[in-house]
Enzyme design. Structure first.
Site, PDB file in Angstrom:
ATOM      1  N   LYS A  92      29.122  52.368  23.885  1.00  0.00           N
ATOM      2  CA  LYS A  92      29.703  51.936  25.145  1.00  0.00           C
ATOM      3  C   LYS A  92      30.090  50.469  25.030  1.00  0.00           C
ATOM      4  CE  LYS A  92      28.705  51.938  30.112  1.00  0.00           C
ATOM      5  NZ  LYS A  92      27.680  52.204  31.150  1.00  0.00           N
ATOM      6  N   GLN A 103      34.657  60.306  37.200  1.00  0.00           N
ATOM      7  CA  GLN A 103      34.847  60.445  38.644  1.00  0.00           C
ATOM      8  C   GLN A 103      34.793  61.902  39.105  1.00  0.00           C
ATOM      9  OE1 GLN A 103      34.782  57.954  40.719  1.00  0.00           O
ATOM     10  NE2 GLN A 103      34.592  56.547  39.004  1.00  0.00           N
ATOM     11  N   TRP A 162      30.597  55.361  48.476  1.00  0.00           N
ATOM     12  CA  TRP A 162      31.399  56.507  48.054  1.00  0.00           C
ATOM     13  C   TRP A 162      31.993  57.229  49.266  1.00  0.00           C
ATOM     14  CZ3 TRP A 162      32.838  57.082  43.187  1.00  0.00           C
ATOM     15  CH2 TRP A 162      32.072  56.490  42.194  1.00  0.00           C
ATOM     16  N   TRP A 194      34.523  59.854  42.783  1.00  0.00           N
ATOM     17  CA  TRP A 194      35.638  59.790  43.732  1.00  0.00           C
ATOM     18  C   TRP A 194      36.328  61.136  43.916  1.00  0.00           C
ATOM     19  CZ3 TRP A 194      41.247  58.397  42.979  1.00  0.00           C
ATOM     20  CH2 TRP A 194      41.847  58.031  44.191  1.00  0.00           C
ATOM     21  N   PRO A 220      39.972  52.726  44.638  1.00  0.00           N
ATOM     22  CA  PRO A 220      39.690  51.286  44.743  1.00  0.00           C
ATOM     23  C   PRO A 220      38.622  50.815  43.764  1.00  0.00           C
ATOM     24  CG  PRO A 220      38.625  52.479  46.534  1.00  0.00           C
ATOM     25  CD  PRO A 220      39.419  53.492  45.777  1.00  0.00           C
ATOM     26  N   ASP A 234      37.401  48.061  46.687  1.00  0.00           N
ATOM     27  CA  ASP A 234      36.103  48.531  47.158  1.00  0.00           C
ATOM     28  C   ASP A 234      35.238  47.288  47.346  1.00  0.00           C
ATOM     29  OD1 ASP A 234      34.271  50.399  47.906  1.00  0.00           O
ATOM     30  OD2 ASP A 234      34.484  51.615  46.105  1.00  0.00           O
ATOM     31  N   LYS A 270      29.620  43.785  27.389  1.00  0.00           N
ATOM     32  CA  LYS A 270      29.873  42.335  27.366  1.00  0.00           C
ATOM     33  C   LYS A 270      28.766  41.618  26.619  1.00  0.00           C
ATOM     34  CE  LYS A 270      32.432  42.096  31.741  1.00  0.00           C
ATOM     35  NZ  LYS A 270      32.428  41.570  33.119  1.00  0.00           N
TER      36      LYS A 270
END
Length: 1223
Positions: A604, A567, A531, A571, A50, A89, A607
Site C-alpha cells: 500500500k 467504495q 457516509w 459510497w 466528495p 466531504d 507517506k
C-alpha cells in the site's frame, strides 16, 4: 486571411507545453465556454464522489479523476450538456481525528471542557486547508470540473437537504433506535458501520487462551472455552456449543483433570493421543442448560435471569478453538443474538457493557478499571493463571479489523445507535442493482451483489460533534419525538432564527411539548455518519427539494459515476440504499469501478514509508497527459491492482507521445516543403478527393474503424479496451504508414502523389486528435492549435479542440479487405524482422529472398499486392509466394506450454506432453485452423501449445543452411540469410548514410537546409573509400545532398564534423575446412575472433590471429593455411577458412556479423564486444559471469556497477543487443 503553419521544433518539453496550454485555456475560459456552448443540449448527469480536503490528492484520486474527466469530456463532445461540480466531504472522523491529534484530545471529557463551539470552530478551520492545492493540482492534471460552483457538506443548504432525506426515511418508518453490537473505534470514540469496518483489515498476532469453567453439579469437570479476546471474559454470561456435533469428556493423564470439549478440536489442546483418555462421547445438545461457576464475580446477579449456563447454536464450528464459545452478549454479534433468543438478556434491560467509549474498563470491573481493554489482556491472563482457571495460553495470527481513520484496532461493543432499516430492503436493493450497468460487470454481480444479499440495518449515528446533527427532538420520557425536515420547520417549532445547523447552533434549541406541564423536547446528541451525507449528495448538491427541483428530477438517476473498488461497501452502497428507500430506483445508470494503485513493490502506498513518487513531481517531469494515459492503459481500469512505476509513465512518452509528435512534426515539415519547393499552398478540407493509393486507403479505413470502435466501447464505458486500440493506432500511424510513405510525403513521387499523401496524413492526425482529446487534452490541443491554421473553417467556435464535437465514423471509407491485407503484410514483415534479429542481421544489409508460405491463396494474393512494401521494409531483393511447405522441407512440430499445462493437467501432464510432441504436420495444420484439439480426453487451445517449424534433416540440408524460418499460426516466412558481396557493400553504404543523417540531426539541421557532406577515410585498407565512390549516386539520392571527398585545402563554414568508426569492434568469423577437425576438447568447427576490443584498441596482427585460432580449435602444432590470407584489417567482417596445406582454397561467401552470439557494451567513449559462445555451441558465460567480464574490462567495482545498471541485467539479454552502461 490564411495562416501558415508554425514550424515544429525537433524536441519538445511536454510538461512545459502543457503549462502553455493551461494559460491558453485560462485566457479563453475554455471550460466555461464549453458549458455555455452546450446549454440547451440534452443533459448528461454526473456525480462526483466528495473527497476529504484534509490531505492532498494521491494516485487513487488522480485515477478516479482521470476516468471521470475522460468520460465527461467525451459526453460533452458527443453533444451533451455536462455539469461538472466538485464536492467536498467536510464532516466526520477524518477532520475530527486531525483536531484530536493536534489538540491532544483523548475523549469526550476533553471536548466538554473545551466546548463544542470551540471544537467545531477548530474543525471548520482545517476542512478547506488544502482546497486551493486541490484546485491547482486537479487543474494541472487537465481535469475540468467546477470548483466555484462546488458543494460542501458543511453548507447549511446542503445539511438541510440531508434533514429532508432523513425525515422522508423517518416518515416511512425506516428509522429506529436500538442497541447493537457494532465495530467501535476507541480512538475516535464512535461506532463504525459494517462497511466501514471492512475497509482496513490487517494481519495481527493476538493472545489465544483456553479457560476452564467448572460445572456446578460436577465441580471436577470443566468446560474448556477458547477466545482471542481475553478482555471480554469479565463480561462472560454464557457458553455456547453446537447441538449437532460430537463432544467428549476426557481425562488429562498428566494432571488427572477432566475436561469437556469438541472431539474434532482435541488437537487444539493435545499434541498426541497418549496425553489424554476419552471417558465419554455425546452430542452438544446434551450440554444445553448445564450451569457453571462464573469466571468473575462482577455480574453474578445475572444468575437469576439464567446466566452462566450452556446454550446451543449452529454458529459454533469445528474450524477453530475448542468447540465451546465463551459469550459476552454486549461484545459480540452472535453472542448478543443467542443470549437474546434464550432470554438471558432483553432488549429493554440495562446494557452490561463495562467499557467506555475510549475503550477503558469501568465499574464494576474493579480489578482492571481504567485500563484499555487491549492493554488489560495480559493482566487478565495473569489473573486467570493465579485463580487456576487458565488451561492454555498461546498466540494466534489472524486478520483483524482496524479503524480506517486512526489505524488502531477496533473492538466490538454494544452501542445505542440510530438505525435505518435495510435488511427488509434486500430484494429491492438487488432489483435496483440489476437496473445499473457496471464496468467491470463481475464487481456488480459478485462483490457488490453478495454484499447486498447480506445487507444489515445501517447505523447512521455517531457520538461525535463535527457533522450534520440528527434532527430528532425527544421528550425526557421518550414518549414524544419530533423529526425536523427543514430550517423553516425548525424556526417555526422553536420560534428562533436559524442560520447554521451545526451542533453549537441548534443543541440549545427546544421544542415545546404538546403535553401541558411537560418539559420541552431537546435534540438527541448524535450527528450523522458522514457516509449518510455523501450518500445523500445527489439531492443535497441541488438543495433538493427546496431549490432546483426540476433540474434534479431531470438528471436523476445520474448517467455516470466512478470511484475505486473499495467504495462497493462505501459510497456505492450508501447511494443505493438511500435512493432505493426514497424512490425505489437506483441513483445511477452507469458505473466504473477502478482497482487500487499500489507502490511498485505491491505494498500500500505510504507517506511514512515514502514508497511512491510524489504525483506532482511525476507530472512536472513527464507531463499530465503521460500520467493520465499510463493510469488508464493499465489493469487498474478493470478493477485490478496496479503497481505504480514511474518508468511506465516515462515509457508512455517514449513509446506513444514522441512517435506521435514526430509524425505531426514530419507532416508540418513536408507541408512547408510543398509550399517552398513546389509553390503549393496546402489547405485541408474534409471530404477532399480520396487517394487511390492502397496505403492511404488503409490508414483512412483503419482510422474510421478505430473511431467506430471507440464510439461503441465508450458507450459501454470500457475504457480498458479503448486505450490499447488508440495506442495500437499510434503504432500503425507512425511505425507503418509514415515510415512506409516517407518518400511520398517528401514529394519524391511527384506533386499530386505528395498532396494525396499529405492530405491523408493530415486527415488521420486531425481525426486522431479529435478522438484522443478526452484522453490527452494537452497534446491534442497543442497539435490542433497549429493544424487548424490550414483548415477551411476557422472561427471562434473552433478556437479549441475541446469546442468541437466528436466526429462520427465515415463508414464509406472503411474497407475491411484492405485492412486485412495490410495486417497480413505486417505479419510477414514482423516475422522477417524476428528472423533478422535472431540471426543478428541488421536491416541495413540486403538479403536475397523472403519466402511466404500459406495454404490460402487469398492470403498470398494480399501479400503479393503489397510486395513493394515487404521488399523495402525487410530490405530483400525478391519475394516468393508458395502454398507448399514440403517444397522447402518445412514441417510443423509442437511443444507444450509447460507453465500453463503443467498447472492445469498435473499428473496427466507427462502423458499429454508426449502426445503433443507426436502430433503430425497435418494434425497441427488442422489445429491452427480450428484453434483447438482433443488429446487423451483433454481439450487443448492455442495458448496451451507452442507451434514451431523445422527443416527435414537430410534431404534439405542445403535449404536448411540457406533459409531461416519463423511462423505465426498458419503463416510461415523463410528468409534467405546468405548475402553476396554486392549486398555487403550496399549495407555499408546504408550505414554510411545512417551516420550522416545522425550527424545532421545532431547539428539540428532540417532536411531542407542546403549542406554539402565531405568525408575522408583514414584507413588505407578500409573498403569504405571505394564504397563511397561506387555507391555515390545511391548515397546522394538518399541524403538529398552532394557527397564530396575531403579537399586538401581548408574548408570554411563547417557546421559540424565528427570522426567515427563505421563498424563496431573488428572481427573475423573463422571456419574449419571439412578435412580439419577441432582438437584438444574443442567440439565445433565454427567461431569468431575479435580483432580489437575495445574498438580501436588491442588490435591483432596476423601472427596473433593465428595464435587465437590455435586456442579456439586446439590446432597447436598443426600446419594449415588461411583463406583468404591478408592482414587482419583487410579480413575484418569476413569469414576466414582454415584449410589443410594440401587443399586448394576456393572463395567462399562472407558473413556480415559474428556467427556466434554476442553483445556490445557502450561505456562513454569506449565500445566493447563480448562473445557469449565461442566456438559455436560452447557457452562462455552466464549472467553473473557476464557482469564480471564487463566490470573487469571497464575496471570498475562490480557492486557499484550493478547498483547503477541492475535493470540492464533483469531479463535475458538478446543476441546482438547493445547495453549502454552507466559508470
Amino acid at each position: 486571411m490564411e495562416l501558415s503553419l508554425e514550424a515544429v521544433p525537433e524536441t519538445i518539453d511536454f510538461p512545459g507545453e502543457e503549462e502553455k496550454i493551461l494559460e491558453l485555456w485560462k485566457k479563453l475560459d475554455v471550460f466555461q465556454t464549453c458549458l455555455k456552448q452546450s446549454e440547451g443540449k440534452p443533459r448528461y448527469s454526473f456525480y462526483d464522489g466528495p473527497p476529504f480536503a484534509t490531505g492532498l490528492p494521491h494516485y487513487g484520486h488522480i485515477l478516479a479523476g482521470t476516468i471521470k474527466d475522460i468520460v465527461t469530456r467525451y459526453a460533452h463532445q458527443k453533444g451533451f450538456h455536462v455539469e461538472r461540480r466538485f464536492g467536498w466531504d467536510c464532516h466526520g472522523l477524518p477532520v475530527e481525528f486531525e483536531i484530536d491529534k493536534t489538540l491532544n484530545i483523548r475523549g469526550p471529557e476533553d471536548v466538554a471542557r473545551m466546548g463544542i463551539d470551540k471544537y467545531n470552530a477548530e474543525c471548520r478551520k482545517i476542512v478547506t486547508r488544502y482546497a486551493k492545492d486541490w484546485e491547482v493540482i486537479v487543474g494541472r492534471l487537465g481535469r475540468w470540473i467546477d470548483f466555484k460552483n462546488d458543494y460542501k457538506t458543511l453548507y447549511p443548504w446542503f445539511m438541510e437537504s440531508i434533514w429532508w432525506v432523513f425525515k422522508e426515511l423517518f416518515n416511512k418508518g425506516l428509522v429506529y433506535k436500538g442497541v447493537k453490537v457494532m465495530p467501535f473505534s476507541t480512538t475516535c470514540n464512535t461506532p463504525l458501520s459494517n462497511f466501514e469496518s471492512g475497509q482496513n483489515y490487517k494481519e495481527v498476532v493476538d493472545p489465544a487462551v483456553m479457560v476452564g469453567f467448572p460445572l456446578i453439579d460436577e465441580p471436577d469437570v470443566q468446560l474448556i472455552a477458547w477466545t482471542t479476546t481475553p478482555w471480554t471474559l469479565p463480561s462472560n454470561l454464557t457458553l455456547c456449543v453446537n447441538p449437532n456435533l460430537q463432544y467428549v469428556l476426557l481425562q488429562d493423564l498428566s494432571t488427572n483433570k477432566k475436561y469437556i470439549l469438541m472431539e474434532d478440536r482435541i488437537s487444539a489442546l493435545y499434541k498426541t493421543e497418549d496425553q489424554y483418555k476419552i471417558l465419554k462421547r455425546f452430542k452438544g445438545e446434551t450440554l444445553k442448560g448445564k450451569r457453571y461457576k462464573p469466571l468473575f464475580p462482577y455480574f453474578q446477579q445475572m444468575s437469576s435471569k439464567g446466566a452462566f449456563q450452556v446454550l446451543n447454536d449452529n454458529y459454533v464450528t469445528a474450524e477453530s478453538g475448542t468447540g465451546i464459545v465463551h459469550q459476552a452478549p454486549y461484545f459480540g454479534e452472535d453472542d448478543h443474538r443467542v443470549c437474546l433468543a434464550a432470554g438471558i438478556i432483553t432488549r429493554d434491560q440495562e446494557v452490561i457493557c463495562p467499557v467506555d467509549n475510549s475503550g477503558r474498563f469501568t465499574f464494576p470491573v474493579v480489578d482492571f478499571q481504567g485500563q484499555h481493554v487491549k492493554d488489560a489482556d495480559k493482566n487478565i491472563i495473569k489473573w486467570l493463571k493465579e485463580s487456576g482457571r487458565l488451561v492454555n495460553a498461546s498466540t494466534v495470527k489472524h486478520s483483524y479489523p482496524f479503524c480506517w481513520r486512526s489505524d488502531t484496532p477496533l473492538i466490538y461493543k454494544a452501542v445505542p445507535s440510530w438505525f435505518v432499516r435495510v435488511e427488509h430492503m434486500a430484494t429491492d436493493l438487488l432489483r435496483c442493482n440489476q437496473d445499473t450497468y457496471w464496468v467491470p460487470d463481475f464487481i456488480k454481480e459478485k462483490r457488490f451483489g453478495n454484499w447486498l444479499k447480506e445487507a444489515r440495518d445501517w447505523a447512521i449515528s455517531r457520538n461525535r460533534y463535527w457533522g450534520t446533527p440528527i434532527p430528532l427532538w425527544i421528550s425526557d420520557d421518550g414518549l414524544e419525538i419530533v423529526c425536523v425536515g427543514s430550517i423553516k420547520e425548525l424556526e417555526e417549532l422553536t420560534g428562533k432564527k436559524v442560520n447554521d445547523l451545526h451542533r453549537e447552533s441548534i443543541d440549545n434549541l427546544e421544542i415545546p411539548s404538546h403535553r401541558p406541564g411537560r418539559p420541552p423536547l431537546r435534540r438527541v446528541p448524535e450527528v450523522f455518519d458522514c457516509w449518510f451525507e455523501s450518500g445523500s449528495m445527489p439531492y443535497a448538491q441541488y438543495h433538493y427539494p427546496f431549490e432546483r427541483k426540476n433540474e434534479f428530477e431531470a438528471s436523476f438517476p445520474a448517467d455516470f459515476i466512478a470511484e475505486g473498488i473499495d467504495q462497493t461497501r462505501g459510497w456505492f452502497y450508501t447511494l443505493l440504499v438511500i435512493s432505493t428507500a426514497l424512490f425505489n430506483k437506483p441513483p445511477f445508470k452507469n458505473l466504473i469501478a477502478s482497482g487500487l494503485v499500489l507502490a511498485s513493490d505491491g505494498q500500500k502506498m505510504s507517506k511514512r514509508k515514502k514508497n511512491y513518487p510524489d504525483p506532482m513531481e511525476v507530472v512536472n517531469k513527464y507531463g499530465a497527459d503521460a500520467l493520465r494515459l499510463y493510469l488508464i492503459n493499465s489493469p487498474v481500469v478493470r478493477a485490478e491492482s496496479l503497481r505504480f512505476k514511474e518508468d511506465g509513465v516515462r515509457d508512455v512518452l517514449k513509446d506513444v507521445f514522441l512517435p506521435w509528435y514526430n509524425a505531426y512534426r514530419f507532416l508540418v515539415q513536408n507541408i512547408e516543403r510543398l509550399g517552398r519547393e513546389d509553390g503549393k499552398v496546402f489547405q485541408y478540407t474534409e471530404g477532399n478527393a480520396l487517394s487511390e493509393n492502397l496505403m492511404d486507403r488503409w490508414i483512412l479505413s483503419f482510422t474510421q474503424s478505430l473511431m467506430q470502435f471507440v464510439h461503441k466501447e465508450m458507450t459501454e464505458y470500457r475504457l480498458y479496451t479503448v486505450v490499447p486500440r488508440l495506442v495500437k493506432f499510434i503504432d500503425n500511424l507512425t511505425n507503418w504508414y509514415v515510415r512506409m510513405n516517407r518518400r511520398r510525403l517528401k514529394g519524391e513521387g511527384g506533386v499530386a502523389d505528395c498532396e494525396n499523401a499529405l492530405n491523408t496524413l493530415f486527415s488521420v492526425l486531425y481525426s486522431m486528435i479529435h478522438v484522443m482529446a478526452p484522453f490527452t487534452p494537452f497534446l491534442t490541443e497543442l497539435m490542433y492549435q497549429n493544424l487548424r491554421r490550414t483548415v477551411a473553417h476557422n472561427n471562434p467556435s473552433s478556437d479549441s479542440i475541446h469546442y468541437l464535437m466528436m466526429p462520427e465514423s465515415n463508414t464509406s471509407l472503411i474497407d475491411k479487405n484492405i485492412e486485412q491485407a495490410v495486417s497480413r503484410m505486417q505479419t510477414v514483415i514482423d516475422l522477417g524482422r524476428i528472423i533478422r534479429d535472431r540471426k543478428t542481421l541488421p536491416i541495413k544489409y540486403p538479403l536475397p529472398e523472403v519466402v511466404v508460405i500459406h495454404q490460402n491463396q487469398n492470403v498470398l494474393n494480399d501479400v503479393k499486392c503489397l510486395e513493394r512494401y515487404i521488399l523495402e521494409e525487410l530490405n530483400v531483393r525478391q519475394l516468393t509466394l508458395s502454398a507448399d511447405k514440403a517444397k522447402y522441407g518445412v514441417s510443423l512440430r509442437a511443444e507444450p506450454d509447460h507453465k500453463v499445462l503443467g498447472a492445469r493437467l498435473k499428473g496427466a501432464f507427462k502423458e499429454v506432453t508426449s502426445a503433443i510432441r507426436e502430433l503430425s504436420d497435418d494434425k497441427l495444420q488442422k489445429f491452427l485452423v480450428e484453434g483447438h484439439i482433443e488429446l487423451l480426453g483433454h481439450t487443448l487451445n492455442v495458448e496451451d501449445i507452442r507451434i514451431m517449424f523445422r527443416f527435414a534433416s537430410d534431404s534439405n540440408a542445403e535449404v536448411a543452411q540457406r533459409y531461416e524460418a519463423h511462423g505465426e499460426n498458419d503463416m510461415l516466412v523463410l528468409v534467405d540469410i546468405s548475402p553476396d558481396a554486392s549486398m555487403q557493400e550496399e549495407g555499408l553504404a546504408r550505414e554510411f548514410i545512417n551516420r550522416i543523417q545522425k550527424l545532421r540531426k545532431k547539428a539540428h539541421l532540417v532536411p531542407s537546409d542546403p549542406v554539402t557532406v565531405y568525408y575522408v577515410v583514414e584507413s588505407d585498407v578500409s573498403d569504405i573509400a571505394s564504397i563511397a565512390v561506387s555507391h555515390k549516386n545511391f548515397i546522394e539520392s538518399n541524403l538529398k545532398t552532394p557527397l564530396r571527398p575531403f579537399p586538401s585545402t581548408q574548408l570554411n563554414n563547417i557546421i559540424i564534423e565528427e570522426k567515427q568508426q563505421l563498424k563496431g569492434s573488428m572481427y573475423v568469423n573463422v571456419c574449419l575446412d571439412n578435412k580439419l577437425q577441432p582438437r584438444l576438447g574443442a567440439t565445433s568447427s565454427r567461431g569468431t575472433i575479435l580483432l580489437e576490443n575495445p574498438a580501436g584498441q588491442n588490435i591483432l596482427n596476423l601472427q596473433q590471429l593465428k595464435e587465437e585460432i590455435n586456442i579456439l580449435f586446439g590446432l597447436f602444432g598443426c600446419h594449415y593455411n588461411l583463406g583468404p590470407c591478408a592482414s587482419p584489417e583487410k579480413l575484418a567482417g569476413q569469414t576466414v577458412y582454415i584449410y589443410n596445406e594440401n587443399t586448394k582454397f576456393e572463395g567462399r561467401q562472407s558473413c556480415s556479423l559474428p556467427q556466434v552470439p554476442f553483445i556490445n557494451v557502450s561505456a562513454g567513449q569506449k565500445k566493447f564486444t563480448f562473445l557469449l559462445e565461442n566456438p559455436m555451441g560452447y557457452t562462455l558465460t552466464d549472467m553473473v559471469k557476464l557482469r564480471r567480464m564487463i566490470t573487469s574490462a571497464l575496471g570498475v567495482d562490480e557492486k557499484t556497477f550493478l547498483q547503477k545498471n541492475e535493470s540492464l541485467f533483469s531479463e535475458n539479454i538478446q543476441n546482438g543487443a547493445t547495453l549502454v552502461v552507466k559508470l
